[in-house]
Design an enzyme around this catalytic site. Structure first.
Site, PDB file in Angstrom:
ATOM      1  N   SER A 125       0.655  -1.108   0.017  1.00 49.31           N
ATOM      2  CA  SER A 125       0.438   0.088   0.323  1.00 49.31           C
ATOM      3  C   SER A 125       0.982   1.491  -0.270  1.00 49.31           C
ATOM      4  O   SER A 125       1.849   1.178   0.223  1.00 49.31           O
ATOM      5  CB  SER A 125      -1.242   0.033   0.631  1.00 49.31           C
ATOM      6  OG  SER A 125      -1.324   0.867   1.493  1.00 49.31           O
ATOM      7  N   TYR A 150      -2.596  -0.167  10.351  1.00 47.98           N
ATOM      8  CA  TYR A 150      -2.488  -1.069   9.035  1.00 47.98           C
ATOM      9  C   TYR A 150      -1.575  -1.022   7.634  1.00 47.98           C
ATOM     10  O   TYR A 150      -0.520  -1.563   6.998  1.00 47.98           O
ATOM     11  CB  TYR A 150      -3.667   0.007   7.798  1.00 47.98           C
ATOM     12  CG  TYR A 150      -3.658  -0.517   5.781  1.00 47.98           C
ATOM     13  CD1 TYR A 150      -4.595  -1.610   6.167  1.00 47.98           C
ATOM     14  CD2 TYR A 150      -3.133   1.006   5.384  1.00 47.98           C
ATOM     15  CE1 TYR A 150      -4.484  -2.450   4.452  1.00 47.98           C
ATOM     16  CE2 TYR A 150      -3.867   0.872   4.649  1.00 47.98           C
ATOM     17  CZ  TYR A 150      -4.036  -1.142   4.058  1.00 47.98           C
ATOM     18  OH  TYR A 150      -3.983  -1.170   2.279  1.00 47.98           O
TER      19      TYR A 150
END
Length: 334
Positions: A125, A150
């Site tokens: 990501s 995350y």
């Protein structure tokens, strides 16, 4: 045979669909959890109806189920797109990220190692860039300062993959996705939330008072990049220096790429594109920056262009328009 994890997810379903259109045999797995609408996930699976597609409801966290799956199907390529997504939800339920993104990923790595998978492609990501301010974000940059759990789990995935590439010669390619959007998207993402709220006459929450830049990347561009990378197995970089190790290089068959539009858009311009397509004005509620969020993302994609001759390039007006057309056809005109 290609295994796609998260096959009922946003990116996973699109990847599976394109693979099937190219005559590939695809094994799809998904745990069909209720983080968002299970119906939406099942409806994505419906457009994968093909004799070349087999689906099994499996959670990557279930080590025994993953081991049995690999033994049964013996995939040569694994595209690991299953994960607990969302920066904001990681503030509420951190354990979901450790279980899915760390425990689930080690189960995939172990299965790939034991079954001598030819190439593992996995989702990272743009959030790994965290507190970085130098733009555009490059794989040459250090990513040592994540600002959400995350992001930390995604950096951990890259480190875990590198370890397996180094120890076992497993070719791994990590993909740092930049704000993916498009038809069949996730309901927790900005385009989905904004469209729904505007159609329902409700205010939209605009964080950082609208002073956000995002490298919005259309789903078809993401999927094309993934497919092109399948046959681009990484090799040890001959220019890697052990006395001056470089973040973007490795002495193992390991590679990380940015996949982004390479053209950041102001959040307010993004909202304008939605308003123009809908023919409605948004009632904007300006909010401060949320914890774990970053003010800007911007992808350097030179490696992607060099290695597979491809750069995402769908204009925001086109991508937003296609999403809204899908939204109205799926939910009906509100």
């Amino acid at each position: 045979m290609i295994l796609v994890t998260g096959a009922a997810g946003f990116i996973g379903s699109h990847v599976s669909k394109l693979l099937l259109s190219k005559g590939q045999t695809v094994i799809g797995i998904d745990n069909l959890n209720d983080y968002y609408s299970v119906k939406l996930k099942k409806d994505r699976l419906k457009f994968l109806n093909s004799s070349n597609f087999k689906f099994e409801q499996i959670d990557r966290v279930d080590r025994d189920a993953i081991a049995k799956l690999f033994k049964k199907y013996k995939p040569s390529i694994v595209i690991d797109l299953a994960a607990q997504a969302g920066v904001r939800y990681s503030l509420e339920n951190p354990y979901a990220y450790i279980n899915s993104n760390i425990v689930g990923f080690i189960n995939i790595l172990e299965a790939c190692r034991k079954h001598q998978v030819e190439h593992l492609i996995y989702a990272s990501s743009s959030s790994v860039y965290g507190a970085n301010k130098k733009m555009p974000f490059s794989v040459e940059d250090s990513v040592d300062h994540p600002v959400s759990l995350y992001a930390a789990t995604k950096k951990a995935n890259e480190l875990m993959a590198h370890t397996y590439s180094h120890l076992y010669g497993l070719p791994t390619t990590g993909l740092r996705f930049f704000t993916v959007y498009g038809p069949w998207g996730r309901p927790d993402m900005a385009l989905f939330r904004f469209t729904r709220a505007i159609l329902e006459g409700k205010p939209i929450e605009v964080y950082n008072n609208g002073n956000m830049l995002r490298d919005f990347t259309y789903i078809d561009d993401i999927v094309e990049g993934i497919i092109r990378l399948i046959d681009k197995k990484p090799c040890p970089d001959p220019e890697w220096e052990e006395k001056a190790p470089h973040p973007g290089r490795s002495n193992a068959p390991y590679k990380v790429y940015n996949i982004g539009n390479n053209q950041p858009i102001k959040l307010l311009d993004f909202i304008t594109a939605i308003e123009n397509k809908l023919g409605l004005k948004a009632d904007k509620k300006f909010m401060p920056m949320q914890d774990g969020d970053v003010p800007a993302t911007y992808a350097d994609v030179e490696d992607l262009i060099r290695d597979v001759g491809y750069k995402p390039n769908t204009p925001i007006e086109v991508g937003v328009g296609k999403f809204i057309d899908w939204y109205k056809s799926y939910y009906g005109d509100a």
